[in-house]
Motif scaffolding. Structure first.
Motif, short mmCIF file in Angstrom:
data_model
loop_
_atom_site.label_atom_id
_atom_site.label_comp_id
_atom_site.label_asym_id
_atom_site.label_seq_id
_atom_site.Cartn_x
_atom_site.Cartn_y
_atom_site.Cartn_z
N VAL A 1 -3.15 6.90 -0.75
CA VAL A 1 -1.77 6.41 -0.73
C VAL A 1 -1.76 4.92 -0.41
O VAL A 1 -2.30 4.49 0.62
N HIS A 2 -1.17 4.12 -1.29
CA HIS A 2 -0.98 2.69 -1.09
C HIS A 2 0.46 2.33 -1.44
O HIS A 2 1.07 2.97 -2.31
N HIS A 3 0.98 1.30 -0.81
CA HIS A 3 2.34 0.84 -1.10
C HIS A 3 2.28 -0.56 -1.73
O HIS A 3 1.34 -1.32 -1.51
N PHE A 4 3.30 -0.88 -2.53
CA PHE A 4 3.40 -2.17 -3.20
C PHE A 4 2.17 -2.46 -4.05
O PHE A 4 1.70 -3.61 -4.13
N ALA A 5 1.64 -1.44 -4.68
CA ALA A 5 0.45 -1.59 -5.53
C ALA A 5 0.51 -0.54 -6.64
O ALA A 5 1.24 0.45 -6.54
N LYS A 6 -0.25 -0.75 -7.70
CA LYS A 6 -0.28 0.18 -8.81
C LYS A 6 -1.24 1.32 -8.50
O LYS A 6 -2.27 1.53 -9.16
N ASN A 7 -0.90 2.08 -7.46
CA ASN A 7 -1.63 3.26 -7.01
C ASN A 7 -0.60 4.35 -6.66
O ASN A 7 0.59 4.11 -6.72
N PRO B 1 -6.17 -2.88 5.07
CA PRO B 1 -5.62 -4.09 4.45
C PRO B 1 -4.88 -3.77 3.16
O PRO B 1 -5.31 -2.92 2.38
N GLU B 2 -3.77 -4.44 2.95
CA GLU B 2 -2.89 -4.07 1.85
C GLU B 2 -2.44 -5.29 1.06
O GLU B 2 -2.68 -6.43 1.45
N THR B 3 -1.78 -5.03 -0.06
CA THR B 3 -1.37 -6.11 -0.96
C THR B 3 -0.18 -6.89 -0.42
O THR B 3 0.02 -8.04 -0.80
N SER B 4 0.61 -6.29 0.46
CA SER B 4 1.78 -6.97 1.01
C SER B 4 1.52 -7.39 2.45
O SER B 4 0.64 -6.84 3.12
N VAL B 5 2.28 -8.36 2.91
CA VAL B 5 2.21 -8.79 4.31
C VAL B 5 3.22 -7.97 5.11
O VAL B 5 4.42 -8.04 4.87
N ALA B 6 2.72 -7.16 6.04
CA ALA B 6 3.59 -6.33 6.89
C ALA B 6 4.62 -5.56 6.06
O ALA B 6 5.81 -5.52 6.38
N GLY B 7 4.15 -4.93 4.99
CA GLY B 7 5.06 -4.21 4.11
C GLY B 7 5.84 -3.11 4.81
O GLY B 7 6.97 -2.80 4.41
#
Length: 351
Positions: free
Chosen positions: A49-55, A114-120
Protein backbone atom coordinates in the motif's frame (compact mmCIF):
# COMPACT_ATOMS: atom_id res chain seq x y z
CA UNK A 1 5.97 -26.40 5.99
CA UNK A 2 6.84 -22.92 4.76
CA UNK A 3 3.89 -20.93 3.40
CA UNK A 4 4.51 -19.22 0.06
CA UNK A 5 2.81 -15.95 -0.83
CA UNK A 6 3.24 -13.27 -3.44
CA UNK A 7 3.63 -9.57 -2.67
CA UNK A 8 2.50 -7.15 -5.37
CA UNK A 9 3.14 -3.42 -5.33
CA UNK A 10 0.45 -2.93 -7.97
CA UNK A 11 2.64 -0.68 -10.11
CA UNK A 12 1.09 0.74 -13.24
CA UNK A 13 2.61 2.80 -16.00
CA UNK A 14 2.56 2.85 -19.80
CA UNK A 15 5.82 1.63 -21.25
CA UNK A 16 7.66 -1.14 -23.08
CA UNK A 17 6.45 -4.52 -21.89
CA UNK A 18 3.94 -3.17 -19.41
CA UNK A 19 0.65 -5.04 -19.23
CA UNK A 20 -0.52 -2.76 -16.40
CA UNK A 21 -1.11 0.71 -17.78
CA UNK A 22 -3.77 2.12 -15.47
CA UNK A 23 -5.12 1.92 -11.96
CA UNK A 24 -7.95 -0.25 -13.25
CA UNK A 25 -5.45 -2.69 -14.78
CA UNK A 26 -3.56 -2.91 -11.48
CA UNK A 27 -6.68 -3.65 -9.44
CA UNK A 28 -8.32 -6.10 -11.81
CA UNK A 29 -5.09 -7.98 -12.46
CA UNK A 30 -4.39 -8.00 -8.71
CA UNK A 31 -7.60 -9.98 -8.25
CA UNK A 32 -6.86 -12.28 -11.19
CA UNK A 33 -3.36 -13.01 -9.87
CA UNK A 34 -4.84 -14.07 -6.52
CA UNK A 35 -7.16 -16.47 -8.36
CA UNK A 36 -4.33 -17.86 -10.50
CA UNK A 37 -2.00 -18.14 -7.50
CA UNK A 38 -4.59 -20.12 -5.54
CA UNK A 39 -4.98 -22.49 -8.47
CA UNK A 40 -1.18 -22.93 -8.57
CA UNK A 41 -1.04 -23.89 -4.90
CA UNK A 42 0.27 -20.59 -3.51
CA UNK A 43 -0.72 -19.90 0.09
CA UNK A 44 -0.99 -16.10 0.22
CA UNK A 45 -1.83 -13.02 -1.88
CA UNK A 46 -0.39 -9.85 -0.34
CA UNK A 47 -0.52 -6.28 -1.62
CA UNK A 48 1.72 -3.30 -0.85
CA UNK A 49 0.00 0.00 0.00
CA UNK A 50 1.39 3.40 -1.09
CA UNK A 51 -0.27 6.81 -1.28
CA UNK A 52 0.20 9.56 -3.89
CA UNK A 53 1.88 7.05 -6.22
CA UNK A 54 0.93 4.76 -9.10
CA UNK A 55 0.61 1.75 -6.78
CA UNK A 56 -2.16 0.15 -4.75
CA UNK A 57 -3.53 2.67 -2.21
CA UNK A 58 -6.77 1.71 -0.42
CA UNK A 59 -6.52 -2.08 -0.10
CA UNK A 60 -10.09 -2.86 0.97
CA UNK A 61 -11.88 -3.10 -2.39
CA UNK A 62 -9.02 -5.20 -3.78
CA UNK A 63 -8.90 -7.56 -0.80
CA UNK A 64 -12.68 -7.95 -0.70
CA UNK A 65 -12.88 -8.64 -4.45
CA UNK A 66 -10.07 -11.20 -4.21
CA UNK A 67 -11.80 -12.78 -1.21
CA UNK A 68 -15.01 -13.18 -3.19
CA UNK A 69 -13.16 -14.90 -6.04
CA UNK A 70 -11.07 -17.31 -3.94
CA UNK A 71 -11.72 -19.85 -1.19
CA UNK A 72 -8.40 -20.93 0.36
CA UNK A 73 -5.58 -18.46 -0.17
CA UNK A 74 -4.68 -16.00 2.60
CA UNK A 75 -5.20 -12.34 1.71
CA UNK A 76 -3.12 -9.58 3.21
CA UNK A 77 -1.14 -6.39 3.03
CA UNK A 78 2.56 -5.70 3.25
CA UNK A 79 2.18 -3.07 4.62
CA UNK A 80 -0.45 -0.41 5.46
CA UNK A 81 1.12 2.88 6.57
CA UNK A 82 -0.68 3.61 9.85
CA UNK A 83 0.16 7.31 9.73
CA UNK A 84 -2.58 7.65 7.10
CA UNK A 85 -5.28 5.61 8.79
CA UNK A 86 -8.42 6.55 10.69
CA UNK A 87 -8.25 3.65 13.17
CA UNK A 88 -12.00 3.10 13.60
CA UNK A 89 -12.82 3.36 9.89
CA UNK A 90 -9.99 0.92 9.23
CA UNK A 91 -11.37 -1.43 11.91
CA UNK A 92 -14.76 -1.51 10.19
CA UNK A 93 -13.23 -2.07 6.75
CA UNK A 94 -10.89 -4.77 8.01
CA UNK A 95 -13.61 -6.66 9.86
CA UNK A 96 -15.99 -6.55 6.91
CA UNK A 97 -13.26 -7.74 4.54
CA UNK A 98 -12.27 -10.55 6.89
CA UNK A 99 -15.85 -11.76 7.13
CA UNK A 100 -16.16 -11.77 3.33
CA UNK A 101 -12.98 -13.86 3.17
CA UNK A 102 -14.13 -16.33 5.81
CA UNK A 103 -11.32 -15.41 8.20
CA UNK A 104 -8.43 -15.41 5.71
CA UNK A 105 -7.24 -11.83 6.24
CA UNK A 106 -3.61 -11.30 7.34
CA UNK A 107 -3.00 -7.56 7.78
CA UNK A 108 0.54 -6.22 7.65
CA UNK A 109 0.83 -2.70 9.08
CA UNK A 110 3.70 -0.40 10.06
CA UNK A 111 4.92 3.10 10.73
CA UNK A 112 5.43 3.49 6.99
CA UNK A 113 8.41 4.03 4.73
CA UNK A 114 9.88 6.89 2.66
CA UNK A 115 7.21 8.10 0.28
CA UNK A 116 6.65 10.24 -2.80
CA UNK A 117 4.91 13.03 -0.87
CA UNK A 118 6.13 15.19 2.00
CA UNK A 119 4.06 14.36 5.11
CA UNK A 120 1.22 13.14 2.92
CA UNK A 121 -0.63 11.80 5.95
CA UNK A 122 -1.30 15.39 7.07
CA UNK A 123 -3.45 15.85 3.95
CA UNK A 124 -5.48 12.87 5.16
CA UNK A 125 -6.16 14.83 8.34
CA UNK A 126 -3.56 13.16 10.57
CA UNK A 127 -1.05 15.56 12.13
CA UNK A 128 1.33 14.37 14.86
CA UNK A 129 0.40 15.83 18.24
CA UNK A 130 -3.28 16.29 17.36
CA UNK A 131 -6.33 14.08 17.57
CA UNK A 132 -7.73 11.66 20.13
CA UNK A 133 -5.04 10.40 22.50
CA UNK A 134 -2.25 12.52 20.99
CA UNK A 135 0.60 13.77 23.16
CA UNK A 136 2.49 16.99 22.67
CA UNK A 137 5.67 16.57 20.67
CA UNK A 138 4.87 13.15 19.26
CA UNK A 139 6.59 12.10 16.03
CA UNK A 140 4.93 10.63 12.96
CA UNK A 141 6.14 7.21 14.15
CA UNK A 142 4.49 7.83 17.54
CA UNK A 143 1.28 8.76 15.76
CA UNK A 144 1.39 5.55 13.71
CA UNK A 145 1.71 3.48 16.88
CA UNK A 146 -1.12 5.44 18.51
CA UNK A 147 -3.35 4.74 15.51
CA UNK A 148 -2.32 1.09 15.70
CA UNK A 149 -3.26 0.74 19.36
CA UNK A 150 -6.68 2.29 18.70
CA UNK A 151 -7.28 0.04 15.69
CA UNK A 152 -6.28 -3.12 17.54
CA UNK A 153 -8.50 -2.27 20.50
CA UNK A 154 -11.42 -1.72 18.16
CA UNK A 155 -11.08 -5.06 16.33
CA UNK A 156 -10.72 -6.77 19.72
CA UNK A 157 -14.20 -5.54 20.69
CA UNK A 158 -13.45 -2.51 22.85
CA UNK A 159 -16.58 -0.57 23.84
CA UNK A 160 -16.00 2.84 22.32
CA UNK A 161 -18.89 5.25 21.72
CA UNK A 162 -21.69 5.88 24.24
CA UNK A 163 -25.06 4.61 23.13
CA UNK A 164 -27.94 6.94 22.40
CA UNK A 165 -30.65 6.12 24.98
CA UNK A 166 -33.37 7.28 22.59
CA UNK A 167 -32.21 4.74 20.04
CA UNK A 168 -30.85 1.78 22.03
CA UNK A 169 -32.35 2.29 25.49
CA UNK A 170 -29.15 3.07 27.37
CA UNK A 171 -25.88 4.99 27.18
CA UNK A 172 -23.79 1.83 27.48
CA UNK A 173 -20.73 2.11 25.21
CA UNK A 174 -20.88 0.37 21.84
CA UNK A 175 -18.18 -1.43 19.83
CA UNK A 176 -17.51 -0.94 16.14
CA UNK A 177 -19.42 -3.31 13.89
CA UNK A 178 -19.05 -5.79 12.43
CA UNK A 179 -16.63 -7.78 14.58
CA UNK A 180 -14.45 -10.46 12.98
CA UNK A 181 -13.49 -13.26 15.40
CA UNK A 182 -9.78 -14.06 15.36
CA UNK A 183 -8.72 -11.02 13.34
CA UNK A 184 -6.93 -9.48 16.33
CA UNK A 185 -4.38 -12.33 16.21
CA UNK A 186 -3.78 -11.87 12.47
CA UNK A 187 -2.13 -8.45 12.59
CA UNK A 188 1.52 -8.20 11.52
CA UNK A 189 3.97 -5.36 12.09
CA UNK A 190 6.55 -4.50 9.43
CA UNK A 191 9.79 -4.23 11.41
CA UNK A 192 12.97 -2.77 9.92
CA UNK A 193 15.24 -3.23 12.94
CA UNK A 194 15.96 -5.75 15.67
CA UNK A 195 14.64 -3.34 18.32
CA UNK A 196 11.34 -2.95 16.47
CA UNK A 197 11.05 -6.73 16.17
CA UNK A 198 11.33 -6.98 19.97
CA UNK A 199 8.67 -4.27 20.37
CA UNK A 200 6.43 -6.15 17.92
CA UNK A 201 6.63 -9.30 20.04
CA UNK A 202 5.91 -7.34 23.21
CA UNK A 203 2.73 -6.03 21.56
CA UNK A 204 1.60 -9.51 20.55
CA UNK A 205 1.73 -8.88 16.80
CA UNK A 206 3.18 -11.17 14.14
CA UNK A 207 6.45 -10.14 12.51
CA UNK A 208 6.73 -9.06 8.87
CA UNK A 209 10.29 -8.44 7.70
CA UNK A 210 11.00 -7.23 4.16
CA UNK A 211 13.96 -7.02 1.78
CA UNK A 212 15.12 -3.89 3.64
CA UNK A 213 16.52 -3.48 7.14
CA UNK A 214 17.15 0.07 8.35
CA UNK A 215 20.32 -0.96 10.19
CA UNK A 216 23.56 -2.67 9.23
CA UNK A 217 26.07 -4.57 11.33
CA UNK A 218 28.27 -5.74 8.49
CA UNK A 219 26.92 -9.29 8.34
CA UNK A 220 25.01 -10.65 5.30
CA UNK A 221 21.38 -9.59 5.06
CA UNK A 222 19.93 -13.03 5.77
CA UNK A 223 22.03 -13.42 8.93
CA UNK A 224 20.99 -9.99 10.24
CA UNK A 225 17.36 -10.80 9.50
CA UNK A 226 17.67 -14.21 11.18
CA UNK A 227 19.02 -12.44 14.28
CA UNK A 228 15.98 -10.14 14.16
CA UNK A 229 13.68 -13.17 14.02
CA UNK A 230 15.46 -14.88 16.92
CA UNK A 231 15.11 -11.77 19.09
CA UNK A 232 11.42 -11.59 18.16
CA UNK A 233 10.81 -15.18 19.29
CA UNK A 234 12.76 -14.63 22.50
CA UNK A 235 10.70 -11.54 23.33
CA UNK A 236 7.47 -13.37 22.45
CA UNK A 237 8.26 -16.14 24.91
CA UNK A 238 9.16 -13.60 27.59
CA UNK A 239 5.84 -11.79 27.06
CA UNK A 240 3.94 -15.00 27.70
CA UNK A 241 1.44 -14.76 24.86
CA UNK A 242 -0.87 -17.76 24.68
CA UNK A 243 -0.99 -18.12 20.89
CA UNK A 244 1.87 -18.97 18.56
CA UNK A 245 3.33 -16.12 16.48
CA UNK A 246 4.01 -16.04 12.76
CA UNK A 247 6.97 -14.58 10.91
CA UNK A 248 7.26 -13.67 7.24
CA UNK A 249 10.25 -12.58 5.19
CA UNK A 250 10.16 -11.08 1.71
CA UNK A 251 12.49 -11.91 -1.15
CA UNK A 252 12.87 -10.79 -4.74
CA UNK A 253 12.79 -14.13 -6.58
CA UNK A 254 12.72 -14.36 -10.37
CA UNK A 255 12.91 -17.92 -11.72
CA UNK A 256 14.05 -18.31 -15.30
CA UNK A 257 11.73 -21.00 -16.64
CA UNK A 258 11.33 -20.22 -20.35
CA UNK A 259 12.39 -17.85 -23.14
CA UNK A 260 10.14 -15.05 -21.89
CA UNK A 261 11.55 -15.03 -18.36
CA UNK A 262 15.08 -15.35 -19.77
CA UNK A 263 14.42 -12.26 -21.90
CA UNK A 264 13.28 -10.18 -18.94
CA UNK A 265 15.60 -11.40 -16.20
CA UNK A 266 18.57 -13.18 -17.76
CA UNK A 267 20.83 -10.11 -17.96
CA UNK A 268 20.26 -9.40 -14.26
CA UNK A 269 21.20 -12.87 -13.07
CA UNK A 270 24.68 -11.87 -11.89
CA UNK A 271 24.42 -8.11 -11.37
CA UNK A 272 21.68 -8.15 -8.73
CA UNK A 273 22.63 -11.17 -6.64
CA UNK A 274 24.40 -9.41 -3.80
CA UNK A 275 23.33 -7.35 -0.80
CA UNK A 276 23.33 -3.58 -1.11
CA UNK A 277 24.20 -1.12 1.64
CA UNK A 278 23.16 2.54 1.55
CA UNK A 279 21.58 5.42 3.43
CA UNK A 280 17.79 5.62 3.82
CA UNK A 281 16.08 8.31 5.90
CA UNK A 282 19.42 9.11 7.47
CA UNK A 283 20.10 5.51 8.56
CA UNK A 284 22.66 3.11 7.17
CA UNK A 285 20.50 0.34 5.72
CA UNK A 286 21.01 -3.10 4.21
CA UNK A 287 18.97 -4.24 1.21
CA UNK A 288 18.53 -7.94 0.48
CA UNK A 289 19.77 -9.47 -2.75
CA UNK A 290 17.67 -10.77 -5.62
CA UNK A 291 17.45 -14.47 -6.44
CA UNK A 292 17.53 -14.93 -10.21
CA UNK A 293 18.25 -18.19 -12.02
CA UNK A 294 16.81 -21.60 -12.70
CA UNK A 295 14.42 -23.03 -10.11
CA UNK A 296 17.14 -25.50 -9.10
CA UNK A 297 19.65 -22.70 -8.49
CA UNK A 298 17.14 -20.63 -6.55
CA UNK A 299 16.07 -23.62 -4.45
CA UNK A 300 19.66 -24.33 -3.41
CA UNK A 301 20.27 -20.67 -2.52
CA UNK A 302 17.06 -20.30 -0.50
CA UNK A 303 17.85 -23.51 1.36
CA UNK A 304 20.99 -21.73 2.63
CA UNK A 305 19.17 -18.48 3.49
CA UNK A 306 19.11 -18.45 7.30
CA UNK A 307 16.16 -16.03 7.55
CA UNK A 308 14.01 -17.98 5.08
CA UNK A 309 14.73 -21.07 7.15
CA UNK A 310 13.73 -19.25 10.36
CA UNK A 311 10.43 -17.88 9.01
CA UNK A 312 7.15 -19.73 8.49
CA UNK A 313 6.07 -17.57 5.52
CA UNK A 314 8.00 -16.48 2.42
CA UNK A 315 6.58 -13.56 0.43
CA UNK A 316 7.87 -13.22 -3.13
CA UNK A 317 7.78 -9.75 -4.65
CA UNK A 318 6.40 -10.12 -8.15
CA UNK A 319 6.99 -7.96 -11.26
CA UNK A 320 3.28 -7.28 -11.58
CA UNK A 321 3.65 -5.01 -14.62
CA UNK A 322 4.50 -8.04 -16.76
CA UNK A 323 0.95 -9.33 -16.31
CA UNK A 324 -0.89 -12.19 -14.66
CA UNK A 325 0.17 -15.08 -16.91
CA UNK A 326 3.94 -14.80 -16.52
CA UNK A 327 3.67 -14.21 -12.78
CA UNK A 328 1.35 -17.18 -12.35
CA UNK A 329 3.81 -19.40 -14.24
CA UNK A 330 6.72 -18.26 -12.09
CA UNK A 331 4.75 -18.78 -8.88
CA UNK A 332 3.75 -22.24 -10.06
CA UNK A 333 7.41 -23.10 -10.64
CA UNK A 334 8.25 -21.96 -7.11
CA UNK A 335 5.50 -24.15 -5.63
CA UNK A 336 6.53 -27.16 -7.69
CA UNK A 337 10.33 -26.96 -7.88
CA UNK A 338 11.60 -24.63 -5.14
CA UNK A 339 9.54 -24.89 -1.96
CA UNK A 340 9.98 -28.69 -1.51
CA UNK A 341 13.75 -28.15 -1.42
CA UNK A 342 13.40 -25.23 1.02
CA UNK A 343 11.21 -27.35 3.31
CA UNK A 344 13.54 -30.33 3.11
CA UNK A 345 16.46 -28.14 4.20
CA UNK A 346 14.38 -26.73 7.05
CA UNK A 347 13.17 -30.06 8.39
CA UNK A 348 16.31 -31.04 10.38
CA UNK A 349 16.26 -27.76 12.29
CA UNK A 350 12.64 -28.39 13.28
CA UNK A 351 13.21 -31.97 14.45
Amino acid sequence: MTRLGFLSFGNWMPGHGSAVRSGADALLQGVELAVAAEEAGVDGAFYRVHHFAKNHSSPWPLLAAAAARTSRIELGTGVIDMRYENPLAMAENAAATDLISGGRLQLGISRGSPETSVAGYEHFGHVPGTGLGAIEGESDADMARRHTARFRSAIAGELIAPGNPQMVGSDRPLPITPQAPGLAERIWWGAGTRATAVWTAEQGMNLMSSTLLTEDTGVPFDELQAEQIALFHEAWRAAGWAHAPRVSVSRSILPIIDDETAHWFGLHAQAEQRDQVGMLDGSRSRFGRSYIGTPEQIAAELARDSAVQAADTLLVTVPNQLGVDINARMLGALVRDVMPVVDAARAPSLA
